[in-house]
Write an enzyme that holds these catalytic residues in place. Structure first.
Site: not given
Length: 713
Positions: A510, A396
């Site tokens: 996650d 990300q």
């Protein structure tokens, strides 16, 4: 009219003369004997147009040598006017101590062509040298033996005797050199060589051109073009020129008459001050030379009133110049300020600011916990996002270490995703973390959405990730069994809080060892909530696009796309297996049926070979009953049936009980032993994914998954 002209004259005469820049700002402009490297050429990243124009500076040579990146040709000189001088090899035949088979470089597909300033030259006695392209002859020349000379090496000019030359065809980018039939038998065994050469250099070397035979390379002139690039591509803006200083064709640019510099740079062409030209000191004779952009004007004085006018003109001009400078400065400042405001508004919308405002208005976001940082403050804190400040990189974004003006050390996450709906992950992380208040969850301090990419600011966690301590062991600071058990308790407690004690249930989505940070006291901090989801209290699951990391991903979630709190439980079970075994979640170093650590661990449990796979530090420090208890708990978490897995609250309670039972003689498990069918303990759900590759499995790099699951297995 006279006052205006004299004012302009004083303006240009007071300006400081400077050389027009040829390279991009903050870019190296020299390498060894190559003293000018103009854009689009450049050495460092961001200093050249594309890979064709990258210059490799070899500092190991003395002096340093410059080479073209893709072609590998040594650069001797670069001109911004579209030419480039490189070293080109000589083609030899029947010459002792000389390599055979070398050819002129092939430039097909590149932005370079052989200039017609070069000539194809052959040095031989009675031989034919040919230029061929794709099997066809495109040029060549024939030399005649000079029988008055003892050898070809005595040649001093190229007039057809022992040496011949020919011009090049237009737009030539490649050819091969070969030698045809000789005029006599003696010529067949004689040394001969041919080469393409800069004719200016060749003629200046005419004192003994035969000395070229001792060389390996000669200079060749290339023409370079900005092929298939528009002005927008070069300068990054449609409005890159607001004057007439540059003329561009489809592939080349030149500074207009009266200007000099680099036409490939924004405002790279600078006005030539003809009035200060040392070669024409009296350009206007007794008149006054007034410089204008691209030209000059000669003002003839009126002798009858010049003295009177001068007393009026000079003070007026100075005063007018002063007002002009002040007005220009304020105007420039105002325009720049408006542009910055519009730019920030654009980035705010682009980075999901409207979504954030919607969350604020709905009351979902705890505003008191989130500070909106100024972009300048974060740039200063990270030294303008210096690469030396990078402390982590992921799917990300990139994380930088920074220091705020109040002295606080923070971690600043800079998104890699700047377009489409993906940036919503950062807004989602703000919303999620604003609802969380737990000592084992990383704290969000604020955000900044007015920059080109969104920025999130967190508390700085000193000691890196749990993944590093498990898989990159430090002999000076081993991860003891006591630390492993404590960390697992802290992570379980944080996940239990997310699932059942937060304002809304939150599924992390996650959970993995690289998302577990360790602070200065080596306490666990759960991080990275970009893909997390909150649900209403009465919801049991979410149907979502599958996201996660290979090796940690719940196979039931992968198959059904239904995200539940038990998906986090499965991922936590993999982390427990990592802590017990010290092995990576996915590795191709293990047999095919056991590449997944979860599968490998469960098979070992079924075969009663747990102690064969345990980490050496665990075996050294841990009590057998504690190890077995944690292993059975991990086994329960890894149950393929999500309903049979314990909740994170039950996991946290059990881990605390195990910690308290250090000296207990036996351990009674709260969870029934899970029976596994051997056919169920398989990697079929993992192997089915087309994205699973060895390169990211064995290295320890997180391989995130963002795909629709297969309908069947």
């Amino acid at each position: 009219m006279d006052i205006i002209q004299i004012t302009l004259f004083l303006w240009y005469m007071t300006a400081v003369a400077s050389e027009a820049p040829l390279g991009k700002p903050n870019c190296s402009s020299q390498c060894g004997s190559v003293t000018q490297i103009p854009y689009p050429f450049g050495i460092e990243a961001g200093c050249y147009l594309d890979d064709w124009f990258q210059i490799i500076c070899d500092n190991s040579a003395s002096p340093s040598k410059a080479f073209l990146n893709i072609t590998g040709l040594e650069v001797l000189e670069i001109s911004v006017e579209g030419t480039l001088k490189v070293a080109s090899p000589i083609t030899f035949s029947n010459c002792s101590n000389k390599p055979v088979g070398r050819q002129t470089p092939n430039l097909e597909g590149s932005p370079f062509l052989f200039s017609r300033k070069n000539k194809f030259t052959s040095m031989s006695c009675g031989g034919i040298a040919l230029m061929t392209l794709h099997g066809s002859t495109i040029g060549g020349c024939l030399s005649i033996c000079d029988y008055y000379s003892t050898s070809v090496l005595q040649t001093k000019s190229c007039s057809g005797m022992n040496c011949c030359q020919t011009t090049l065809p237009y737009c030539l980018s490649s050819f091969n050199t070969s030698f045809g039939a000789e005029l006599n038998a003696d010529s067949q065994k004689a040394c001969k060589y041919a080469f393409l050469v800069d004719n200016d250099w060749f003629t200046s070397n005419s004192t003994n051109i035969s000395a070229i035979g001792e060389m390996d390379y000669v200079p060749v002139v290339l023409e370079w073009y900005v092929v298939n690039y528009t002005k927008f591509d070069i300068y990054g803006t449609n409005n890159w020129r607001d004057d007439n200083s540059t003329d561009c064709s489809s592939s080349q640019c030149f500074c207009s008459k009266g200007y000099h510099g680099n036409p490939y740079l924004l405002h790279g062409c600078k006005d030539i001050n003809e009035c200060e030209d040392p070669e024409h000191p009296n350009r206007c004779g007794s008149g006054i030379c007034i410089n204008y952009p691209g030209k000059f004007f000669c003002q003839l004085p009126d002798r009858r009133s010049s003295r009177v006018n001068l007393a009026i003109i000079v003070p007026s001009s100075v005063l007018g110049l002063l007002f002009l400078m002040i007005g220009s400065w304020w105007s420039h400042k105002g325009i720049k300020k408006r542009k910055n405001i519009k730019r920030k508004e654009k980035f705010f919308k682009q980075n999901g600011g409207l979504v954030l405002e919607q969350q604020l208005s709905s009351g979902e976001l705890n505003v008191e916990k989130v500070k909106l940082f100024n972009c300048k403050e974060l740039e200063k804190a990270t030294d303008h996002f210096n690469a030396d400040r990078i402390i982590g990189q992921g799917g990300q974004g990139t994380v930088y270490k920074g220091m705020l003006v109040d002295g606080r050390i923070v971690a600043v996450k800079k998104s890699k995703i700047v377009e489409g709906g993906e940036v919503g992950q950062f807004i989602n992380e703000i919303v999620i973390l604003s609802q969380i208040s737990h000592r084992n969850v990383v704290k969000l301090l604020g955000c900044c959405l007015e920059t080109e990419v969104p920025l999130l600011v967190y508390e700085f966690i000193l000691n890196g990730t749990l993944f590093e301590y498990i898989h990159h062991k430090n002999e000076d600071f081993p991860l003891t069994w006591e630390m492993r058990l404590r960390i697992s308790i802290e992570v379980a407690g944080a996940l239990s809080y997310l699932h059942s004690a937060a304002a809304f249930p939150i599924f992390h989505r996650d959970v993995k060892s690289s998302n577990i940070l360790l602070d200065e006291k080596y306490r666990a901090k759960v991080a990275d909530f970009g893909t997390s989801r909150s649900v209403s209290i009465d919801q049991t699951h979410l149907t979502t696009l599958v996201r996660g990391t290979f090796g940690y991903l719940d196979p039931e979630y992968f198959q059904s796309s239904q995200l539940t709190e038990k998906s986090d439980v499965y991922s936590f079970g993999v982390v427990l297996a990592e802590l017990l075994t010290g092995q990576k979640p996915v590795s191709f170093m293990r047999p095919q049926e056991s590449r997944s650590l979860a599968t490998y661990f469960l098979i070992s449990m079924e075969e009663n070979s747990l102690f064969d796979i345990l980490d050496a530090q665990v075996m050294k420090d841990g009590e057998n009953d504690q190890i077995v208890a944690v292993a059975n708990l991990a086994k329960a978490c890894l149950n393929l049936n999500g309903r049979k897995r314990p909740t994170m609250k039950e996991v946290a309670v059990e881990l605390e009980r195990i910690q308290l039972s250090v000296k207990a003689s036996g351990v009674q498990q709260n969870f029934a032993e899970v029976e596994y069918d051997q056919s169920q303990i398989t990697d079929r759900w993992y192997i089915a994914s087309p994205s699973s590759t060895g390169s990211c499995m064995d290295s320890g790099t997180s391989c995130s998954l963002d795909v629709q699951p297969p309908m069947s297995f």
